[in-house]
Design an enzyme around this catalytic site. Structure first.
Site, PDB file in Angstrom:
ATOM      1  N   HIS A 182      -8.739   7.473   1.914  1.00 11.18           N
ATOM      2  CA  HIS A 182      -8.180   8.664   1.276  1.00 11.18           C
ATOM      3  C   HIS A 182      -9.245   9.406   0.489  1.00 11.18           C
ATOM      4  CE1 HIS A 182      -8.057   5.864  -2.141  1.00 11.18           C
ATOM      5  NE2 HIS A 182      -7.969   6.926  -2.928  1.00 11.18           N
ATOM      6  N   HIS A 207      -4.542   1.534   7.922  1.00  9.48           N
ATOM      7  CA  HIS A 207      -4.923   1.020   6.612  1.00  9.48           C
ATOM      8  C   HIS A 207      -6.316   0.388   6.604  1.00  9.48           C
ATOM      9  CE1 HIS A 207      -4.277  -0.859   2.641  1.00  9.48           C
ATOM     10  NE2 HIS A 207      -4.901  -1.905   3.153  1.00  9.48           N
ATOM     11  N   ASN A 232     -14.063   9.273  -3.214  1.00 11.87           N
ATOM     12  CA  ASN A 232     -14.695   8.092  -3.806  1.00 11.87           C
ATOM     13  C   ASN A 232     -14.544   6.939  -2.824  1.00 11.87           C
ATOM     14  OD1 ASN A 232     -15.110   9.480  -6.263  1.00 11.87           O
ATOM     15  ND2 ASN A 232     -13.036   9.012  -6.901  1.00 11.87           N
ATOM     16  N   GLN A 264      -9.444  13.016  -2.409  1.00  9.49           N
ATOM     17  CA  GLN A 264      -8.648  13.610  -3.474  1.00  9.49           C
ATOM     18  C   GLN A 264      -8.928  15.103  -3.588  1.00  9.49           C
ATOM     19  OE1 GLN A 264      -8.095  11.267  -7.199  1.00  9.49           O
ATOM     20  NE2 GLN A 264      -9.642   9.899  -6.327  1.00  9.49           N
ATOM     21  N   HIS A 311      -6.814   2.035   1.156  1.00 11.83           N
ATOM     22  CA  HIS A 311      -6.426   2.848   2.312  1.00 11.83           C
ATOM     23  C   HIS A 311      -7.294   4.111   2.330  1.00 11.83           C
ATOM     24  CE1 HIS A 311      -3.091   3.898   5.241  1.00 11.83           C
ATOM     25  NE2 HIS A 311      -3.836   4.998   5.218  1.00 11.83           N
ATOM     26  N   CYS A 344       0.441   3.644   3.240  1.00  6.00           N
ATOM     27  CA  CYS A 344       0.711   3.229   4.617  1.00  6.00           C
ATOM     28  C   CYS A 344       2.013   3.862   5.118  1.00  6.00           C
ATOM     29  CB  CYS A 344       0.812   1.703   4.700  1.00  6.00           C
ATOM     30  SG  CYS A 344      -0.795   0.880   4.826  1.00  6.00           S
ATOM     31  N   CYS A 388       0.857  -1.191   0.000  1.00  6.75           N
ATOM     32  CA  CYS A 388       0.000   0.000   0.000  1.00  6.75           C
ATOM     33  C   CYS A 388       0.894   1.242   0.000  1.00  6.75           C
ATOM     34  CB  CYS A 388      -0.919   0.022   1.218  1.00  6.75           C
ATOM     35  SG  CYS A 388      -1.869   1.567   1.354  1.00  6.75           S
TER      36      CYS A 388
END
Length: 326
Positions: free
Chosen positions: A141, A87, A128, A143, A139, A34, A31
């Site tokens: 997140h 994570h 998303n 944007q 993980h 991470c 990942c």
């Protein structure tokens, strides 16, 4: 190759990039977000990282122009907002309130920095969630896209808000909030924000967050309002995940005013577009929606809002929510 191509029929810019197709799809043994990865290092709580597969860049070359079709530099920034070092967390409702406040502060700081960039017209912060949406890395997140133009949907909202303001002398969004607070579609409220399913919902369980104070940008939020925004985002995602007792795939968009100019008629707001219409049934945007941008709503919004209110009550104690569910 990066460039913007203009659609003269819709008045819309298309972001074109060959690098996007190289994005990894859910790698099993690694990942990049991470702690300890090449891009992240150690000792952080939230991160703003450059998107390695960015469609926009401040170094984007100037494309060759054509006589009829218009091109422009794909100048701007695409970033990843890594919301936690952990994570295995599934959504924002699993973050502590303190951690979610740090995410909100990152949103504010990134917006402020980009407002001063002469190349940027609009800062789009979005999230998303879910394989059904096409999320390539699991993980937690979000944007950020810093755009050299004002996107079409934002322009339509601005135009309608400006027209209403010029006719009535009041903010369209403030009036919508006033109307929603009278009705049965309100789901949750704290001191600074309201969560509701709008009267005009497109998606079966679409929900919006409006600040009670009339502001245009995240940068205008006080410390108290930042904490209340963190609280209501946790409640919103927790409500969606409790609705069918499973993780809800969705798209979340934060709509701010453009970063250049003054927009007294506009109002900061957040919209969630959940993808499920039932526990195992996806709401597809198909012929009428994609072809005309006109949605059909299968059901009654007030009945679906009632289900969301019930889901909110089930999770509010668990999240130590600061406000009240309806």
């Amino acid at each position: 190759m990066r460039e913007l191509r203009y659609n003269p029929i819709l008045g819309q810019w298309i972001m074109v990039s060959a690098v996007r197709k190289k994005r990894p799809w859910r790698p099993k043994n690694f990942c990049p977000f991470c702690p300890g990865a090449e891009e992240t290092g150690y000792g952080w709580e939230v991160l703003l990282l450059p998107n390695k597969f960015s469609v926009l860049s401040f170094d984007a070359p100037k494309p060759e122009t054509k006589e009829f079709y218009k091109k422009a530099r794909a100048i701007g920034q695409c970033s990843v907002i890594v919301e936690t070092p952990e994570h295995d967390l599934k959504d924002l409702d699993e973050l502590s309130l303190e951690q979610m406040v740090k995410v909100v502060k990152l949103w504010k700081e990134a917006t402020q920095k980009l407002k001063d960039n002469p190349h940027i017209s609009y800062v789009a912060i979005f999230r998303n969630k879910g394989e059904e949406i096409g999320v390539s890395l699991t993980h937690p997140h979000g944007q950020l896209y810093a755009l050299p133009f004002i996107p079409l949907k934002a322009r339509i909202k601005l135009s309608n808000a400006r027209e209403y303001y010029n006719k009535s002398g009041e903010c369209l969004f403030c009036r919508i909030l006033e109307e929603e607070l009278k009705d049965e579609r309100v789901i949750y409220e704290n001191e600074s924000f309201v969560l509701f399913m709008p009267f005009f919902a497109n998606w079966p369980y679409e929900i919006h967050i409006y600040p009670k104070r009339h502001i245009q940008w995240l940068t205008q939020l006080s410390e108290k309002e930042s904490e209340d925004l963190a609280d209501i985002v946790r409640v919103a995602t927790g409500t969606l995940n409790a609705l069918f007792d499973r993780q809800m795939p969705y798209v979340m968009n934060i709509y701010q005013a453009p970063v250049k100019g003054k927009y007294p008629f506009y109002h900061l707001h957040i919209e969630f577009y959940p993808l499920l219409r039932d526990r195992d049934k996806i709401k597809y945007a198909a012929g009428i929606e994609m072809g005309t941008w006109e949605f059909t709503y299968d059901g009654i919004p007030e009945e679906n809002a009632k289900k969301l209110r019930e889901a909110c009550r089930r999770i509010s104690d668990k999240l130590n929510a600061k406000g009240k569910c309806f």
